[in-house]
Scaffold this motif. Structure first.
Motif, short mmCIF file in Angstrom:
data_model
loop_
_atom_site.label_atom_id
_atom_site.label_comp_id
_atom_site.label_asym_id
_atom_site.label_seq_id
_atom_site.Cartn_x
_atom_site.Cartn_y
_atom_site.Cartn_z
N ASN A 1 -9.22 -48.45 6.38
CA ASN A 1 -10.36 -48.31 5.48
C ASN A 1 -10.03 -47.28 4.41
OD1 ASN A 1 -12.89 -48.56 4.37
ND2 ASN A 1 -13.82 -47.09 5.76
N ASP A 2 -9.07 -47.62 3.57
CA ASP A 2 -8.73 -46.75 2.45
C ASP A 2 -8.52 -47.60 1.20
OD1 ASP A 2 -6.04 -47.74 2.37
OD2 ASP A 2 -5.47 -46.27 3.88
N GLU A 3 -8.49 -46.95 0.06
CA GLU A 3 -8.42 -47.69 -1.19
C GLU A 3 -7.15 -48.54 -1.31
OE1 GLU A 3 -7.97 -46.74 -5.88
OE2 GLU A 3 -9.48 -45.55 -4.81
N PHE B 1 -7.50 -51.65 0.66
CA PHE B 1 -8.43 -52.57 0.00
C PHE B 1 -7.74 -53.28 -1.16
CE2 PHE B 1 -11.60 -53.50 -3.28
CZ PHE B 1 -12.37 -54.42 -2.58
N TRP C 1 -16.27 -51.20 -4.07
CA TRP C 1 -15.84 -50.84 -2.72
C TRP C 1 -16.19 -49.38 -2.43
CZ3 TRP C 1 -12.04 -47.42 -0.90
CH2 TRP C 1 -11.70 -47.57 0.45
N HIS C 2 -15.92 -48.48 -3.40
CA HIS C 2 -16.28 -47.06 -3.22
C HIS C 2 -17.79 -46.88 -3.10
CE1 HIS C 2 -12.48 -44.95 -3.36
NE2 HIS C 2 -12.11 -45.67 -4.41
N THR C 3 -18.55 -47.58 -3.91
CA THR C 3 -20.01 -47.48 -3.86
C THR C 3 -20.53 -47.88 -2.48
OG1 THR C 3 -20.19 -47.91 -6.22
CG2 THR C 3 -22.17 -48.30 -4.89
N VAL C 4 -20.03 -48.98 -1.97
CA VAL C 4 -20.46 -49.46 -0.64
C VAL C 4 -20.05 -48.46 0.43
CG1 VAL C 4 -20.13 -51.27 1.08
CG2 VAL C 4 -20.51 -51.87 -1.31
N ASN C 5 -18.81 -48.01 0.40
CA ASN C 5 -18.35 -47.05 1.41
C ASN C 5 -19.16 -45.76 1.35
OD1 ASN C 5 -16.42 -48.52 2.73
ND2 ASN C 5 -14.75 -47.84 1.43
N ASN C 6 -19.43 -45.27 0.15
CA ASN C 6 -20.22 -44.05 0.02
C ASN C 6 -21.62 -44.23 0.57
OD1 ASN C 6 -18.04 -42.74 -1.13
ND2 ASN C 6 -18.73 -43.09 -3.23
N PHE D 1 -22.47 -46.22 3.05
CA PHE D 1 -22.36 -46.19 4.52
C PHE D 1 -22.18 -44.78 5.02
CE2 PHE D 1 -21.07 -50.79 4.36
CZ PHE D 1 -22.15 -51.24 5.11
N VAL D 2 -21.36 -44.00 4.36
CA VAL D 2 -21.11 -42.62 4.78
C VAL D 2 -22.40 -41.81 4.67
CG1 VAL D 2 -19.90 -40.48 4.19
CG2 VAL D 2 -18.66 -42.65 4.27
#
Length: 110
Positions: free
Chosen positions: A71-73, A76, A98-103, A105-106
């Motif tokens: 799960n890293d850039e 992806f 992808w960053h927006t979605v991961n952020n 979730f975090v």
């Protein structure tokens, strides 16, 4: 995903369909022909299964390579460009989403 994969997926699951009449050339298909093809595979069962079909039938060498899918850039990017063979011209937009979605979730887990 490239429409030719949608066409191949539809042909795989509906082999008795007269595909040569509906969509003789998936690379030069009209919107009408594409929509007729999509009508076969747009349902929940077919849509959900399409990702698994793609991994098994079209890109097994990537998905079964043993290379870790982290799960890293970079992972992806590798998945988008080498796994599903998406157009590289919009990779930065995809990475941004992808960053927006991961952020999100975090933030939700915090």
């Amino acid at each position: 995903m490239d429409f030719s994969y949608v066409w191949q997926y539809a042909r795989h699951f509906y082999p008795g369909t007269p595909w040569e009449q509906i969509l003789p050339d998936p690379n030069n298909a009209s919107d009408e022909a594409k929509n007729k093809t999509l009508d076969y595979v747009i349902g929940n069962d077919e849509s959900f299964g399409s990702g698994f079909w793609f991994m098994k039938e079209m890109r097994p060498e990537f998905f079964n390579s043993g290379e870790p899918k982290e799960n890293d850039e970079q992972s992806f990017r590798n998945y988008v460009l080498n796994g599903v063979k998406a157009d590289s011209s919009d990779i930065e937009r995809r990475v941004s989403v992808w960053h927006t979605v991961n952020n999100a979730f975090v933030a939700k887990q915090a």
